[in-house]
Write a protein that holds these residues in place. Structure first.
Motif, PDB file in Angstrom:
ATOM      1  N   LEU A 150      -4.307  -5.126 -20.382  1.00 14.26           N
ATOM      2  CA  LEU A 150      -3.658  -5.875 -19.314  1.00 14.26           C
ATOM      3  C   LEU A 150      -3.228  -4.978 -18.169  1.00 14.26           C
ATOM      4  N   THR A 151      -2.753  -3.771 -18.493  1.00 11.74           N
ATOM      5  CA  THR A 151      -2.217  -2.891 -17.448  1.00 11.74           C
ATOM      6  C   THR A 151      -3.300  -2.361 -16.525  1.00 11.74           C
ATOM      7  N   GLU A 152      -4.569  -2.321 -16.964  1.00  9.28           N
ATOM      8  CA  GLU A 152      -5.642  -1.806 -16.121  1.00  9.28           C
ATOM      9  C   GLU A 152      -6.418  -2.911 -15.420  1.00  9.28           C
ATOM     10  N   THR A 153      -5.939  -4.140 -15.496  1.00  6.20           N
ATOM     11  CA  THR A 153      -6.539  -5.233 -14.734  1.00  6.20           C
ATOM     12  C   THR A 153      -6.093  -5.127 -13.288  1.00  6.20           C
ATOM     13  N   VAL A 154      -6.641  -5.994 -12.431  1.00  7.97           N
ATOM     14  CA  VAL A 154      -6.235  -6.008 -11.024  1.00  7.97           C
ATOM     15  C   VAL A 154      -4.742  -6.297 -10.912  1.00  7.97           C
ATOM     16  N   GLU A 155      -4.258  -7.191 -11.764  1.00  7.53           N
ATOM     17  CA  GLU A 155      -2.832  -7.520 -11.740  1.00  7.53           C
ATOM     18  C   GLU A 155      -1.984  -6.308 -12.105  1.00  7.53           C
ATOM     19  N   GLY A 156      -2.425  -5.566 -13.131  1.00  6.81           N
ATOM     20  CA  GLY A 156      -1.700  -4.376 -13.542  1.00  6.81           C
ATOM     21  C   GLY A 156      -1.663  -3.319 -12.450  1.00  6.81           C
ATOM     22  N   LYS A 157      -2.776  -3.200 -11.737  1.00  6.95           N
ATOM     23  CA  LYS A 157      -2.832  -2.233 -10.631  1.00  6.95           C
ATOM     24  C   LYS A 157      -1.938  -2.671  -9.475  1.00  6.95           C
ATOM     25  N   ARG A 158      -1.856  -3.991  -9.267  1.00  4.82           N
ATOM     26  CA  ARG A 158      -0.981  -4.505  -8.210  1.00  4.82           C
ATOM     27  C   ARG A 158       0.488  -4.253  -8.555  1.00  4.82           C
ATOM     28  N   VAL A 159       0.831  -4.371  -9.838  1.00  2.00           N
ATOM     29  CA  VAL A 159       2.200  -4.058 -10.259  1.00  2.00           C
ATOM     30  C   VAL A 159       2.514  -2.601  -9.946  1.00  2.00           C
ATOM     31  N   GLY A 160       1.559  -1.709 -10.247  1.00  4.74           N
ATOM     32  CA  GLY A 160       1.754  -0.297  -9.923  1.00  4.74           C
ATOM     33  C   GLY A 160       1.924  -0.079  -8.428  1.00  4.74           C
ATOM     34  N   GLN A 161       1.145  -0.797  -7.642  1.00  5.99           N
ATOM     35  CA  GLN A 161       1.236  -0.681  -6.187  1.00  5.99           C
ATOM     36  C   GLN A 161       2.610  -1.133  -5.691  1.00  5.99           C
ATOM     37  N   ILE A 162       3.082  -2.269  -6.201  1.00  8.54           N
ATOM     38  CA  ILE A 162       4.385  -2.793  -5.783  1.00  8.54           C
ATOM     39  C   ILE A 162       5.508  -1.869  -6.233  1.00  8.54           C
ATOM     40  N   ASN A 163       5.391  -1.323  -7.451  1.00  7.86           N
ATOM     41  CA  ASN A 163       6.430  -0.423  -7.940  1.00  7.86           C
ATOM     42  C   ASN A 163       6.526   0.830  -7.075  1.00  7.86           C
ATOM     43  N   PHE A 164       5.390   1.342  -6.657  1.00 11.57           N
ATOM     44  CA  PHE A 164       5.406   2.531  -5.794  1.00 11.57           C
ATOM     45  C   PHE A 164       5.884   2.194  -4.383  1.00 11.57           C
ATOM     46  N   LEU A 165       5.727   0.936  -3.967  1.00 12.79           N
ATOM     47  CA  LEU A 165       6.328   0.495  -2.705  1.00 12.79           C
ATOM     48  C   LEU A 165       7.842   0.616  -2.799  1.00 12.79           C
ATOM     49  N   PHE A 166       8.416   0.089  -3.865  1.00 13.38           N
ATOM     50  CA  PHE A 166       9.864   0.167  -4.053  1.00 13.38           C
ATOM     51  C   PHE A 166      10.330   1.614  -4.178  1.00 13.38           C
ATOM     52  N   TRP A 167       9.567   2.416  -4.931  1.00 11.04           N
ATOM     53  CA  TRP A 167       9.943   3.821  -5.128  1.00 11.04           C
ATOM     54  C   TRP A 167       9.992   4.559  -3.793  1.00 11.04           C
ATOM     55  N   ASN A 168       8.954   4.425  -2.984  1.00 10.16           N
ATOM     56  CA  ASN A 168       8.929   5.119  -1.701  1.00 10.16           C
ATOM     57  C   ASN A 168       9.993   4.596  -0.747  1.00 10.16           C
ATOM     58  N   ALA A 169      10.299   3.303  -0.831  1.00  6.59           N
ATOM     59  CA  ALA A 169      11.366   2.748   0.004  1.00  6.59           C
ATOM     60  C   ALA A 169      12.712   3.371  -0.351  1.00  6.59           C
ATOM     61  N   THR A 170      12.954   3.615  -1.640  1.00  5.64           N
ATOM     62  CA  THR A 170      14.211   4.258  -2.035  1.00  5.64           C
ATOM     63  C   THR A 170      14.265   5.699  -1.530  1.00  5.64           C
ATOM     64  N   VAL A 171      13.134   6.389  -1.568  1.00  7.85           N
ATOM     65  CA  VAL A 171      13.092   7.783  -1.108  1.00  7.85           C
ATOM     66  C   VAL A 171      13.494   7.876   0.360  1.00  7.85           C
ATOM     67  N   TYR A 172      12.869   7.065   1.194  1.00 12.64           N
ATOM     68  CA  TYR A 172      13.144   7.139   2.630  1.00 12.64           C
ATOM     69  C   TYR A 172      14.475   6.489   2.990  1.00 12.64           C
ATOM     70  N   SER A 173      14.954   5.547   2.167  1.00 10.59           N
ATOM     71  CA  SER A 173      16.286   4.985   2.386  1.00 10.59           C
ATOM     72  C   SER A 173      17.357   6.044   2.159  1.00 10.59           C
ATOM     73  N   HIS A 174      17.134   6.913   1.170  1.00  4.82           N
ATOM     74  CA  HIS A 174      18.049   8.042   0.953  1.00  4.82           C
ATOM     75  C   HIS A 174      18.166   8.876   2.225  1.00  4.82           C
ATOM     76  N   LEU A 175      17.033   9.165   2.841  1.00  6.77           N
ATOM     77  CA  LEU A 175      17.031   9.980   4.060  1.00  6.77           C
ATOM     78  C   LEU A 175      17.737   9.249   5.194  1.00  6.77           C
ATOM     79  N   SER A 176      17.500   7.947   5.338  1.00  4.69           N
ATOM     80  CA  SER A 176      18.157   7.161   6.386  1.00  4.69           C
ATOM     81  C   SER A 176      19.670   7.202   6.226  1.00  4.69           C
ATOM     82  N   ILE A 177      20.142   7.087   4.984  1.00 11.05           N
ATOM     83  CA  ILE A 177      21.578   7.115   4.726  1.00 11.05           C
ATOM     84  C   ILE A 177      22.158   8.486   5.040  1.00 11.05           C
ATOM     85  N   SER A 178      21.444   9.553   4.706  1.00 11.74           N
ATOM     86  CA  SER A 178      21.919  10.913   5.002  1.00 11.74           C
ATOM     87  C   SER A 178      22.032  11.132   6.510  1.00 11.74           C
TER      88      SER A 178
END
Length: 301
Positions: free
Chosen positions: A77-105
């Motif tokens: 299931l994790t290597e289906t298109v849906e599983g890859k999309r979950v990975g894509q969305i999770n990395f969207l959130f991860w990168n948003a937190t990284v740059y939000s840290h910088l914005s707050i600083s």
């Protein structure tokens, strides 16, 4: 699977679910706190709102996707298109937190270094830019993952870690878009935070010989409190980076790799929301007591 493997998978899944659920609750409460607390209706509060929303997304992904697929071992299931999309969305959130840290600083640096000009600098338009830019950059980071057959990242339940697929595309992304950008952001954050700390120290030395209005002192105290909160959250991000790129290299067993990667990931984002609540939940309760007291007084009158 042997009984031991099934037990290990169960425990890993339960740990991720509990950590993810805690993060969903803590960041959800943090978002509610920003909405309710008037003292957070400013540039700092709105940036924290963006940051907590991204944290919420990461924690929800671990609780709703990683935990069940680990327990049930749904590798296909994790290597289906849906599983890859979950990975894509999770990395969207991860990168948003990284740059939000910088914005707050950057926000803390400007508000404390230039206290008189800060209100003019952080107009609604500028706040919107600080709010949106981390998400726009995060979207740029995950754009290559739309080519799901060549570039993708997915959660691998058999190893309990997120994995990049093999190939030159992902090698380039994991090196330059993930490692170098994370380290660059961390160095910039540290630079801004240290500069802000120096400025605070100088201000405190001067305040020992100067007096100001009660309103000015209260504002300075609040800005300092915001900065301490930002420092605590930056420390969790630094610990996350340290686990990813240092401690993980010494990990040998599957559990050691899991603790220094997946668990460190979700735990740090869950802690972020908890720190936000820790600094402001008392103020939220105080505001509610004042409101109830006002209502009671009005009723008596």
């Amino acid at each position: 699977l042997t009984m031991m493997d099934a037990t290990n998978n169960l425990w890993a899944g339960v740990i991720m679910f509990v950590a993810g659920l805690f993060g969903v609750c803590s960041n959800g409460l943090a978002i509610f706190t920003v909405y309710k607390c008037r003292h957070l209706h400013n540039s700092f509060g709105f940036l924290c709102l963006s940051h907590c929303a991204a944290n919420f997304g990461v924690c929800f992904t671990f609780a709703a996707w990683c935990a069940p697929t680990t327990v049930w071992q749904n590798a296909a299931l994790t290597e289906t298109v849906e599983g890859k999309r979950v990975g894509q969305i999770n990395f969207l959130f991860w990168n948003a937190t990284v740059y939000s840290h910088l914005s707050i600083s950057i926000n803390r640096f400007i508000c404390i270094t230039f206290p008189l000009q800060a209100k003019k600098i952080f107009t609604p338009r500028v706040i919107s830019v600080f709010f949106c830019v981390p998400w726009v950059i995060a979207l740029c980071h995950i754009t290559p993952y739309f080519w799901v057959n060549d570039c993708f990242v997915f959660y691998e339940p058999t190893t309990w870690v997120w994995t990049f697929t093999e190939g030159p595309c992902v090698l380039y992304i994991s090196t330059y878009f993930d490692f170098y950008t994370s380290m660059t952001v961390f160095v910039l954050m540290t630079t801004f935070d240290l500069s802000t700390a120096v400025k605070l120290r100088l201000m405190n030395n001067k305040s020992a010989f100067m007096t100001g209005s009660r309103e000015l002192l209260a504002k300075r105290k609040m800005e300092t409190r915001f900065f301490v909160q930002a420092i605590c959250q930056s420390a969790t991000f630094g610990m996350e980076i340290f686990c990813f790129y240092v401690i993980c290299t010494f990990a040998v067993t599957q559990w050691e790799i899991f603790i220094s990667t997946s668990f460190a990931w979700v735990a740090c984002h869950a802690t972020d929301g908890f720190i936000m609540c820790l600094f402001h939940s008392g103020r939220l309760c105080e505001d509610r007591r004042k409101k109830q007291s006002l209502v009671s007084t009005t009723s008596v009158i």
